[in-house]
Motif scaffolding. Structure first.
Motif, PDB file in Angstrom:
ATOM      1  N   ILE A  57      46.901  -2.652  98.376  1.00 54.31           N
ATOM      2  CA  ILE A  57      45.719  -3.062  97.602  1.00 54.31           C
ATOM      3  C   ILE A  57      44.769  -3.918  98.448  1.00 54.31           C
ATOM      4  N   ALA A  58      45.301  -4.967  99.074  1.00 48.70           N
ATOM      5  CA  ALA A  58      44.442  -5.882  99.827  1.00 48.70           C
ATOM      6  C   ALA A  58      43.877  -5.202 101.065  1.00 48.70           C
ATOM      7  N   GLY A  59      44.761  -4.513 101.805  1.00 50.16           N
ATOM      8  CA  GLY A  59      44.324  -3.871 103.038  1.00 50.16           C
ATOM      9  C   GLY A  59      43.202  -2.881 102.782  1.00 50.16           C
ATOM     10  N   LEU A  76      46.341   0.122 110.422  1.00 49.53           N
ATOM     11  CA  LEU A  76      47.723   0.422 110.805  1.00 49.53           C
ATOM     12  C   LEU A  76      48.599   0.367 109.571  1.00 49.53           C
ATOM     13  N   GLU A  77      49.468   1.341 109.421  1.00 49.37           N
ATOM     14  CA  GLU A  77      50.363   1.367 108.254  1.00 49.37           C
ATOM     15  C   GLU A  77      51.778   1.657 108.741  1.00 49.37           C
ATOM     16  N   ALA A  78      52.721   0.791 108.329  1.00 53.48           N
ATOM     17  CA  ALA A  78      54.108   0.946 108.775  1.00 53.48           C
ATOM     18  C   ALA A  78      54.752   2.212 108.206  1.00 53.48           C
ATOM     19  N   GLY A  84      51.871   1.215  99.818  1.00 54.86           N
ATOM     20  CA  GLY A  84      52.837   0.138  99.613  1.00 54.86           C
ATOM     21  C   GLY A  84      53.145  -0.070  98.140  1.00 54.86           C
ATOM     22  N   ASN A  85      53.419  -1.316  97.773  1.00 52.45           N
ATOM     23  CA  ASN A  85      53.663  -1.611  96.358  1.00 52.45           C
ATOM     24  C   ASN A  85      52.426  -1.306  95.528  1.00 52.45           C
ATOM     25  N   GLY A  86      51.273  -1.316  96.191  1.00 58.43           N
ATOM     26  CA  GLY A  86      50.021  -1.039  95.493  1.00 58.43           C
ATOM     27  C   GLY A  86      50.023   0.318  94.804  1.00 58.43           C
ATOM     28  N   ILE A  89      51.565   0.021  91.090  1.00 60.68           N
ATOM     29  CA  ILE A  89      51.131  -0.988  90.115  1.00 60.68           C
ATOM     30  C   ILE A  89      50.324  -0.386  88.965  1.00 60.68           C
ATOM     31  N   GLY A  90      50.185  -1.194  87.910  1.00 63.59           N
ATOM     32  CA  GLY A  90      49.538  -0.712  86.701  1.00 63.59           C
ATOM     33  C   GLY A  90      48.058  -1.020  86.622  1.00 63.59           C
ATOM     34  N   GLY A  91      47.656  -2.240  87.012  1.00 60.62           N
ATOM     35  CA  GLY A  91      46.255  -2.572  86.792  1.00 60.62           C
ATOM     36  C   GLY A  91      45.783  -3.791  87.546  1.00 60.62           C
ATOM     37  N   PRO A 257      60.227  -0.564 101.232  1.00 57.68           N
ATOM     38  CA  PRO A 257      61.054  -1.188 102.275  1.00 57.68           C
ATOM     39  C   PRO A 257      60.250  -1.772 103.434  1.00 57.68           C
ATOM     40  N   THR A 258      59.004  -1.309 103.592  1.00 55.97           N
ATOM     41  CA  THR A 258      58.206  -1.785 104.730  1.00 55.97           C
ATOM     42  C   THR A 258      57.694  -3.215 104.546  1.00 55.97           C
ATOM     43  N   ASN A 259      57.718  -3.739 103.327  1.00 51.96           N
ATOM     44  CA  ASN A 259      57.191  -5.094 103.106  1.00 51.96           C
ATOM     45  C   ASN A 259      58.257  -6.132 103.481  1.00 51.96           C
ATOM     46  N   ASP A 260      58.495  -6.257 104.776  1.00 50.53           N
ATOM     47  CA  ASP A 260      59.615  -7.092 105.231  1.00 50.53           C
ATOM     48  C   ASP A 260      59.168  -8.290 106.057  1.00 50.53           C
ATOM     49  N   GLY A 474      46.026 -10.598 100.451  1.00 45.94           N
ATOM     50  CA  GLY A 474      46.952 -10.026  99.479  1.00 45.94           C
ATOM     51  C   GLY A 474      48.134 -10.970  99.338  1.00 45.94           C
ATOM     52  N   VAL A 475      49.318 -10.429  99.113  1.00 48.61           N
ATOM     53  CA  VAL A 475      50.469 -11.309  98.917  1.00 48.61           C
ATOM     54  C   VAL A 475      50.933 -11.967 100.222  1.00 48.61           C
ATOM     55  N   ASP A 476      50.408 -11.535 101.368  1.00 45.11           N
ATOM     56  CA  ASP A 476      50.688 -12.268 102.617  1.00 45.11           C
ATOM     57  C   ASP A 476      50.038 -13.652 102.579  1.00 45.11           C
ATOM     58  N   CYS A 493      47.361 -10.926  90.475  1.00 44.65           N
ATOM     59  CA  CYS A 493      47.867 -10.679  91.831  1.00 44.65           C
ATOM     60  C   CYS A 493      47.057  -9.564  92.498  1.00 44.65           C
ATOM     61  N   CYS A 494      46.819  -8.489  91.752  1.00 48.45           N
ATOM     62  CA  CYS A 494      46.014  -7.379  92.285  1.00 48.45           C
ATOM     63  C   CYS A 494      44.551  -7.800  92.420  1.00 48.45           C
ATOM     64  N   GLY A 495      44.035  -8.468  91.383  1.00 49.37           N
ATOM     65  CA  GLY A 495      42.630  -8.913  91.437  1.00 49.37           C
ATOM     66  C   GLY A 495      42.399  -9.796  92.642  1.00 49.37           C
TER      67      GLY A 495
HETATM   68  C1  LIG Z   1      56.682  -2.286  90.648  1.00 51.60           C
HETATM   69  C2  LIG Z   1      55.541  -3.234  90.847  1.00 51.60           C
HETATM   70  C3  LIG Z   1      54.523  -3.279  89.903  1.00 51.60           C
HETATM   71  C4  LIG Z   1      53.461  -4.169  90.051  1.00 51.60           C
HETATM   72  N1  LIG Z   1      52.460  -4.166  89.117  1.00 51.60           N
HETATM   73  C5  LIG Z   1      51.389  -4.999  89.275  1.00 51.60           C
HETATM   74  C6  LIG Z   1      50.277  -4.934  88.379  1.00 51.60           C
HETATM   75  O1  LIG Z   1      50.231  -4.097  87.458  1.00 51.60           O
HETATM   76  N2  LIG Z   1      49.239  -5.798  88.581  1.00 51.60           N
HETATM   77  C7  LIG Z   1      49.247  -6.723  89.597  1.00 51.60           C
HETATM   78  O2  LIG Z   1      48.301  -7.523  89.682  1.00 51.60           O
HETATM   79  N3  LIG Z   1      50.259  -6.761  90.491  1.00 51.60           N
HETATM   80  C8  LIG Z   1      51.319  -5.924  90.367  1.00 51.60           C
HETATM   81  N4  LIG Z   1      52.341  -5.939  91.289  1.00 51.60           N
HETATM   82  C9  LIG Z   1      52.176  -6.806  92.453  1.00 51.60           C
HETATM   83  C10 LIG Z   1      51.512  -5.932  93.551  1.00 51.60           C
HETATM   84  O3  LIG Z   1      52.471  -5.623  94.493  1.00 51.60           O
HETATM   85  C11 LIG Z   1      50.301  -6.575  94.169  1.00 51.60           C
HETATM   86  O4  LIG Z   1      49.330  -6.886  93.213  1.00 51.60           O
HETATM   87  C12 LIG Z   1      49.656  -5.708  95.273  1.00 51.60           C
HETATM   88  O5  LIG Z   1      50.324  -4.517  95.591  1.00 51.60           O
HETATM   89  C13 LIG Z   1      49.637  -6.599  96.488  1.00 51.60           C
HETATM   90  O6  LIG Z   1      48.865  -5.967  97.451  1.00 51.60           O
HETATM   91  P1  LIG Z   1      49.167  -6.158  98.987  1.00 51.60           P
HETATM   92  O7  LIG Z   1      48.132  -5.388  99.701  1.00 51.60           O
HETATM   93  O8  LIG Z   1      49.322  -7.586  99.306  1.00 51.60           O
HETATM   94  O9  LIG Z   1      50.617  -5.482  99.230  1.00 51.60           O
HETATM   95  P2  LIG Z   1      50.979  -3.929  99.131  1.00 51.60           P
HETATM   96  O10 LIG Z   1      50.128  -3.272  98.139  1.00 51.60           O
HETATM   97  O11 LIG Z   1      52.448  -3.822  98.962  1.00 51.60           O
HETATM   98  O12 LIG Z   1      50.587  -3.360 100.578  1.00 51.60           O
HETATM   99  C14 LIG Z   1      51.261  -3.751 101.760  1.00 51.60           C
HETATM  100  C15 LIG Z   1      51.172  -2.603 102.767  1.00 51.60           C
HETATM  101  O13 LIG Z   1      51.495  -3.068 104.072  1.00 51.60           O
HETATM  102  C16 LIG Z   1      52.344  -2.121 104.718  1.00 51.60           C
HETATM  103  N5  LIG Z   1      53.075  -2.845 105.760  1.00 51.60           N
HETATM  104  C17 LIG Z   1      54.124  -3.698 105.613  1.00 51.60           C
HETATM  105  N6  LIG Z   1      54.445  -4.225 106.819  1.00 51.60           N
HETATM  106  C18 LIG Z   1      53.596  -3.700 107.729  1.00 51.60           C
HETATM  107  C19 LIG Z   1      53.418  -3.898 109.132  1.00 51.60           C
HETATM  108  N7  LIG Z   1      54.184  -4.749 109.835  1.00 51.60           N
HETATM  109  N8  LIG Z   1      52.453  -3.190 109.759  1.00 51.60           N
HETATM  110  C20 LIG Z   1      51.669  -2.312 109.066  1.00 51.60           C
HETATM  111  N9  LIG Z   1      51.792  -2.099 107.736  1.00 51.60           N
HETATM  112  C21 LIG Z   1      52.723  -2.806 107.067  1.00 51.60           C
HETATM  113  C22 LIG Z   1      53.199  -1.601 103.592  1.00 51.60           C
HETATM  114  O14 LIG Z   1      53.830  -0.393 103.924  1.00 51.60           O
HETATM  115  C23 LIG Z   1      52.148  -1.475 102.483  1.00 51.60           C
HETATM  116  O15 LIG Z   1      51.477  -0.241 102.553  1.00 51.60           O
HETATM  117  C24 LIG Z   1      53.417  -5.052  91.173  1.00 51.60           C
HETATM  118  C25 LIG Z   1      54.448  -4.996  92.124  1.00 51.60           C
HETATM  119  C26 LIG Z   1      55.495  -4.106  91.972  1.00 51.60           C
HETATM  120  C27 LIG Z   1      56.567  -4.065  93.023  1.00 51.60           C
END
Ligand SMILES: Cc1cc2nc3c(=O)[nH]c(=O)nc-3n(C[C@H](O)[C@H](O)[C@H](O)COP(=O)(O)OP(=O)(O)OC[C@H]3O[C@@H](n4cnc5c(N)ncnc54)[C@H](O)[C@@H]3O)c2cc1C
Length: 512
Positions: A57-59, A76-78, A84-86, A89-91, A257-260, A474-476, A493-495
């Motif tokens: 979502i954030a990326g 870059l995507e792992a 990812g978790n994005g 998600i629902g909304g 599994p990539t969110n490590d 994002g969540v980082d 969290c998504c917003g």
């Molecule tokens: C089942 C589930 C349901 C959810 N529902 C909601 C919801 O409805 N509303 C809400 O607000 N939040 C929800 N969340 C929280 C949601 O995860 C975040 O809102 C959102 O996905 C966070 O975005 P992000 O970009 O930080 O992480 P992500 O969306 O997870 O993206 C991270 C990306 O980074 C990649 N990555 C990881 N490590 C590396 C690396 N070293 N190099 C390159 N790429 C890498 C991953 O593969 C992934 O593609 C939910 C979470 C889960 C698990």
């Protein structure tokens, strides 16, 4: 071509990290040392203005915004696919979006910010909430302009609170990720999949790109003027999750599994201030013996949230009101971080009362219970006609358990929980055999917050100064919560991920 991170460069970049080590913060210093020792021979070198690590979502918000601003972007995507978790998600949260205006939805946010700040003992920076509130309506409309598909449903996500949840059409994968990747490709962004960002490229003490490892083990060096980490937190790293308070031996991880923690490690190598000790998380108690094909399957996670059951620790003592997760299920977790073990004790009536709260007919629930006891995956669920027998299944002190149950039953009878003030409406005596005992595991979805950041998503050093050219979003980099995911603001969290994506891209582009 052999490339080694220059030791002097790194030491300059990681000076603050070393300061952290002096303060006894070991993880960061160990990572700085690892980076020091790192060298590789890249099979490929690419150049760009901005490299974004992670296409969730954030990326994706950062990628599309930066490309629209005219930057040359590499993503870059792992994993072998974006999202990812994005994708799960629902909304998304927003205030004053076009969808809300059409539906006459409005709410007053200052009081909500105050609630959030109170809920975290004023440890969050309220400006982050205000910035999200101010930008979120425009962010949502920007997503729609870029092809993101919403179903049109906007509601309170069953919280009884504000209507900020904008549902994607086809969840995050179909509704958000697919159209955003199409938009980015249209804008000329290069995507490299199976490229896991692992280490910073450091020049003159500053971040100048990243080294990413490909699926075949080879290294890709991406040189960039700005690095945006959007790697989705560290939920897949059970050792790090254990630091929050969870037992790594019985953790069932449900995120990708990539969110490590890849982004966290790169930030630590650059001397960023470690927020992981303050991370919020999304986790449920989960009973492996019961159906669990889906994480939200009931009755399972619902049993820990229903309020009726009795929770005891390794000494057969209750330790908190068991309805503490009713308003926010994430609140059920911190009390157990302080215990060695956590068990649920309940009887047939409590179980039957819990089932309809999660849409399961009590008779169907009893059938599920019967089958679960028979298969008993994980050897974690037992029933018996006496409390003494229940204790024996887990080697607990039978006398202590009987005493605690008798005390609880007395509180139920008098309608007042003298120990923990549980709401009387959830107090049912353990009096109708068969009785049950289970030792729940943890269903873990994700961590929220890993690196200290500012309003632009810039990673901060130990002095709270921005590290030039480095962003964690994002969540980082989320700092809306401290330790507990408050959940009262649906889909924040998504917003926030969208908001941080746009903020970081705009700031990075303005400073190229
Ligand atoms: C089942 C589930 C349901 C959810 N529902 C909601 C919801 O409805 N509303 C809400 O607000 N939040 C929800 N969340 C929280 C949601 O995860 C975040 O809102 C959102 O996905 C966070 O975005 P992000 O970009 O930080 O992480 P992500 O969306 O997870 O993206 C991270 C990306 O980074 C990649 N990555 C990881 N490590 C590396 C690396 N070293 N190099 C390159 N790429 C890498 C991953 O593969 C992934 O593609 C939910 C979470 C889960 C698990």
């Amino acid at each position: 071509m052999e490339t080694t991170i220059d030791r002097r460069d790194l030491l300059k970049g990681a000076a603050a990290t070393m300061g952290a080590a002096a303060m006894g913060i070991g993880a960061a210093s160990a990572l700085a040392e690892e980076a020091e020792a790192f060298s590789c021979e890249p099979a490929e070198v690419m150049d760009c203005d901005i490299v974004v690590c992670g296409t969730g979502i954030a990326g994706m918000a950062a990628i599309v915004q930066a490309a629209q601003n005219g930057a040359n972007v590499i993503a870059l995507e792992a994993a072998s696919a974006p999202g990812g978790n994005g994708a799960l998600i629902g909304g998304c949260f927003a205030h004053d979006s076009s969808l809300q205006r059409e539906q006459g939805i409005d709410f007053d946010f200052p009081s909500i910010i105050e609630n959030e700040m109170k809920a975290t003992a004023y440890r969050v920076d309220g400006r982050l909430w205000k910035n999200l509130y101010d930008n979120s309506g425009a962010n949502l409309d920007w997503l729609i302009e870029n092809g993101v598909k919403f179903s049109g449903q906007v509601d309170d996500y069953g919280t009884g609170g504000i209507k900020s949840m904008h549902y994607f059409e086809g969840r995050g994968g179909g509704g958000y990720i697919t159209p955003m990747v199409a938009k980015a490709e249209e804008l000329g962004v290069s995507f490299v999949y199976e490229a896991k960002a692992e280490h910073p490229v450091v020049k003159d003490g500053k971040i100048a790109g990243v080294y990413a490892q490909r699926a075949d083990g080879s290294w890709l060096q991406v040189n960039a003027k700005a690095v945006i980490l959007a790697t989705g937190g560290y939920g897949a790293d059970t050792k790090m999750v254990a630091r929050i308070g969870y037992n790594p031996d019985n953790l069932w991880y449900f995120g990708v599994p990539t969110n490590d923690g890849g982004g966290w490690r790169i930030a630590m190598e650059m001397g960023a201030k470690d927020f992981s000790y303050h991370s919020a998380d999304n986790a449920h108690a989960y009973i492996r013996a019961m159906p669990h094909e889906r994480p939200d399957q009931m009755p399972n996670c619902g049993l820990s949230m229903c309020g009726y059951l009795v929770w005891i620790n390794q000494d057969c003592k209750r330790f908190v009101r068991e309805d503490c997760g009713m308003s926010n299920f994430c609140q059920q977790n911190p009390p157990r971080w302080n215990q060695k073990e956590w068990y649920f004790i309940f009887d047939t009536e409590q179980y039957k009362a819990a089932c309809p709260m999660y849409g399961v007919d009590p008779e169907e629930g009893m059938q599920i219970m019967k089958e679960s006891l028979e298969t008993n995956e994980g050897d974690c669920l037992y029933s018996a006609d006496t409390i003494e027998e229940l204790a024996a299944f887990f080697g607990l002190d039978a006398e202590a358990l009987v005493a605690e149950v008798e005390k609880y039953n007395k509180y139920c009878e008098q309608g007042f929980d003298e120990d923990w003030c549980k709401d009387p409406m959830f107090m049912m005596p353990i009096a109708n055999p068969p009785y049950y005992i289970t030792k729940p595991e943890t269903l873990f979805l994700m961590t929220i917050g890993a690196v200290f950041t500012d309003i632009n998503g810039q990673a901060l050093d130990e002095n709270n100064d921005p590290i030039p050219g480095l962003y964690a979003i994002g969540v980082d980099g989320c700092m809306l919560y401290r330790n507990v995911y408050t959940i009262d603001v649906p889909a924040s969290c998504c917003g926030n991920s969208v908001n941080m994506g746009r903020n970081s891209a705009n700031h990075a582009c303005a400073n190229l």
